[in-house]
Scaffold this active site. Structure first.
Site, short mmCIF file in Angstrom:
data_model
loop_
_atom_site.label_atom_id
_atom_site.label_comp_id
_atom_site.label_asym_id
_atom_site.label_seq_id
_atom_site.Cartn_x
_atom_site.Cartn_y
_atom_site.Cartn_z
N ASP A 7 3.12 -4.53 7.93
CA ASP A 7 1.85 -3.83 7.74
C ASP A 7 0.75 -4.89 7.79
O ASP A 7 0.56 -5.64 6.82
CB ASP A 7 1.85 -3.09 6.40
N CYS B 268 -4.72 2.45 -3.71
CA CYS B 268 -3.50 2.91 -3.04
C CYS B 268 -2.37 1.92 -3.23
O CYS B 268 -1.50 1.78 -2.37
CB CYS B 268 -3.70 3.17 -1.55
N LYS C 95 -10.70 -1.01 10.04
CA LYS C 95 -10.84 -2.23 9.24
C LYS C 95 -11.14 -3.45 10.11
O LYS C 95 -11.34 -4.54 9.59
CB LYS C 95 -9.58 -2.47 8.41
N GLN D 114 -4.46 -5.51 6.68
CA GLN D 114 -5.44 -6.45 6.10
C GLN D 114 -5.34 -7.83 6.75
O GLN D 114 -6.08 -8.74 6.37
CB GLN D 114 -5.22 -6.58 4.59
N HIS E 133 0.88 -1.18 0.00
CA HIS E 133 0.00 0.00 0.00
C HIS E 133 0.91 1.23 0.00
O HIS E 133 2.01 1.19 0.55
CB HIS E 133 -0.82 -0.05 1.29
C1 LIG Z 1 -2.35 -2.83 3.44
C2 LIG Z 1 -2.76 -1.48 3.94
N1 LIG Z 1 -1.86 -0.71 4.55
C3 LIG Z 1 -2.19 0.51 5.03
C4 LIG Z 1 -3.46 1.01 4.91
C5 LIG Z 1 -3.73 2.39 5.42
O1 LIG Z 1 -4.70 2.42 6.41
P1 LIG Z 1 -5.20 3.84 6.90
O2 LIG Z 1 -5.77 4.51 5.70
O3 LIG Z 1 -6.25 3.55 7.92
O4 LIG Z 1 -4.03 4.55 7.45
C6 LIG Z 1 -4.43 0.22 4.26
C7 LIG Z 1 -5.82 0.69 4.08
O5 LIG Z 1 -6.18 1.60 3.39
C8 LIG Z 1 -4.07 -1.04 3.77
O6 LIG Z 1 -4.95 -1.80 3.13
#
Ligand SMILES: Cc1ncc(COP(=O)(O)O)c(C=O)c1O
Lengths: 418, 156
Positions: free
Chosen positions: A208, A374, A234, A211, A131
């Site tokens: 990270d 993203c 999430k 998910q 991401h």
């Molecule tokens: C794999 C992953 N990392 C990071 C994020 C970022 O999460 P947030 O937007 O809540 O900071 C997301 C979700 O958008 C994600 O799917």
């Protein structure tokens, strides 16, 4: 379309769905909501919303610095959220849980504090399936310090390409930052295997788990990560809160991230000393009600059982993959079988742009995501600019998957791509 | 929600065979605009002849709405004075932001009236405006360089 495909889940979907009033909504045109965008943000059960409401209506005050009774209640509630999150991910020590604004801020915290020790010649390794939140903070850290960013590629079938792992992991490698489950491809990565190799060269491993934590049981004490992050919204929790877990000895060595109230020990005009973790990383008034909500969210998931949630996700993914494979002109992005496949499936439909797919589905009440999610680099890797993504959670039913598959048939006929 | 009002035949026609697609030479300015939230991208070239838009060509990846809007936009501005193109943009913007309550002016917007339905899909308005934002940017840059060159002439 009637289905002959089989589906079996350990969850009582009817009772789970009863906890999520939004799932009974009817949208424009009388279509029932089919929410297939949980990887973007999950829906919230009544229990979470009620916990937040009760906090605001009965216990609200600032934490730590408020010395009165309500201050004590609010502090207990906030710290209670920390205890619950620690237990939920198997953290050996509650002080290893740092609350942030979201996963992105948690990753920036990691990149800033670990980045403070980087220098030219050092290497940070990420992957092509990250991401943007796990790419850009490291790019910035490398720009600031002169370190070099390298990355694992992605194989044709959407797995991490580990063929050059020996070249990527050397004594110069200081940080390896990887997603556990790809939000775009759905791929579940072998974190422990990679962490072992990263540790062998002395690198710090950042995971990270945005998910991952929503989808299956997580135990940080055996995973092999040094830092792991996820985001509240999430995991059926509220927006405005994220979590960074770090091994205590590591956190204790790291410099502060944001400066301000609560993160200090003693402030003098000539310089300050900093509080121990987690307070060191929680400058200012924290997301108090959100921590209460997140605590209620992980209680809710634990009450159902993360093993059951995981089994359900697996069953739904298997069912969805089978269904999507029946749609002519549909190409799956990422792994095409349910093994090591998280609850998000991205795809392209020949002749119809993802935005158009999602708009047409939307008019039938079906909410999916269209775009690069993203994760632009991994789309580029597959020669795509964007894709359509359907993602699932503990409340997703096979009937909703059928509606998606039918809806895609309608999209094709609407755009006359037959 | 009215699918047919969003996807008018005119839009689908422009999408299938976009006008002025494919970047051409000569040109004054080339810009690359993206819609970061969804990934739509357009590369667009503008050639001015004094105050007149002589040529616009583009190369875009994106949805039917963004591609068709860029195609229609090119038709609307080519051969017109820049000021007229900008005025047409204002009309189009008003239509897009009108949430379906603005009566489109066919005299001015021509095929652009087909986008009236887009105004009812807030998430798609940005798609319809991407090509326009690229054209406005490129044109402003081209005018600025022209201005600077004229200064140069005067100063010489
Ligand atoms: C794999 C992953 N990392 C990071 C994020 C970022 O999460 P947030 O937007 O809540 O900071 C997301 C979700 O958008 C994600 O799917």
């Amino acid at each position: 379309m009637t289905t002959t495909r089989t589906f079996s889940s350990p969850l009582d979907l009817q009772s789970v769905r009863a906890d999520f009033p939004i799932l009974s909504r009817e949208l424009a045109g009388g279509f029932p909501l089919v929410y297939l965008d949980s990887a973007n943000s999950s829906q919230k059960p009544r229990q979470v919303v009620q916990a937040i409401e009760d906090h605001y209506l009965q216990h609200n005050a600032n934490v730590a610095r408020a010395m009165h009774q309500l201050g004590a209640e609010a502090t207990a509630a906030y710290e209670g959220g920390r205890d619950k999150v620690a237990a939920f991910i198997g953290a050996p020590n509650r002080d290893e849980i740092v609350f942030t604004k979201n996963a992105s801020e948690a990753l920036n915290l990691a990149a800033h504090t670990l980045g403070a020790a980087l220098k030219p010649g050092d290497v940070v390794v990420v992957s092509e399936m990250e991401h943007h939140s796990n790419i850009v903070p490291w790019q910035l850290a490398c720009e600031r310090t002169g370190a070099t960013l390298k990355w694992f590629g992605v194989t044709e079938d959407g797995r991490l390409d580990l063929s050059n792992i020996e070249e990527l992991l050397t004594e110069n490698t200081k940080v390896v930052a990887l997603t556990w489950v790809s939000n775009a491809l759905g791929t579940i990565n072998p974190i422990t295997e990679i962490a072992t190799k990263a540790h062998a060269v002395g690198a710090t491993v950042v995971v990270d788990a945005s998910q991952a934590v929503p989808q299956f049981p997580v135990d940080v004490s055996t995973l092999g990560a040094d830092i792991l992050v996820f985001t509240g919204h999430k995991v059926v929790g509220p927006t405005g809160i994220g979590v960074l877990w770090g091994r205590y000895e590591l956190l204790a060595e790291l410099p502060p991230f944001l400066g301000g109230g609560e993160m200090i020990e003693v402030v003098r005009m000539t310089g300050s000393t900093y509080a121990p973790p987690p307070a060191r990383f929680e400058a200012g008034t924290p997301p108090i009600a959100q921590a209460v909500g997140l605590g209620a969210a992980v209680d809710y998931l634990s009450g159902i059982g993360m093993d059951k949630v995981a089994a359900h996700e697996h069953a739904i993914v298997e069912y969805a993959l089978e269904g999507l494979k029946t749609v002519p002109g549909l190409t799956l992005l990422g792994p095409t079988d349910a093994k090591d496949h998280g609850g998000a499936i991205s795809f392209a439909l020949d002749g119809v742009h993802p935005h158009d797919v999602s708009t047409v589905l939307d008019t039938r009440g079906i909410a999916v995501r269209a775009g690069h999610h993203c994760a632009r680099p991994v789309h580029e890797r597959f020669g795509m600019q964007s894709s359509t993504r359907a993602s699932f959670y503990l409340y997703t039913t096979p009937e909703e998957i059928d509606a998606l598959v039918d809806g895609l048939g309608f999209v094709r006929s609407f755009f006359k791509v037959d | 929600m009215q699918l047919d009002s969003l996807y008018q035949e005119i839009i689908l026609d422009h999408y299938r065979t976009p006008h002025h697609a494919g970047l051409a030479d000569p040109y004054d300015v080339e810009v690359h605009h993206v819609n970061p939230s969804c990934g739509d991208e357009v590369t667009l070239r503008v050639e001015l002849d004094g105050d007149t838009v002589k040529g616009v060509t583009h190369d875009s990846v994106g949805c039917s709405i963004s591609q068709a809007a860029t195609s229609v936009m090119s038709d609307l501005v080519i051969g017109k004075p820049v000021s007229e193109g900008m005025a047409t943009y204002e009309k189009f913007l008003e239509l897009m932001q009108g949430r379906g309550n603005v009566e489109p002016d066919e005299e001015v917007l021509e095929d652009g009236v087909a986008f009236a339905g887009v105004a009812q899909f807030p998430a798609r308005v940005k798609c319809a405006l991407l090509g326009w934002s690229a054209w406005r940017d490129a044109t402003a840059q081209a005018l600025a360089t022209q201005g600077a060159a004229n200064e140069g002439v005067k100063n010489a």
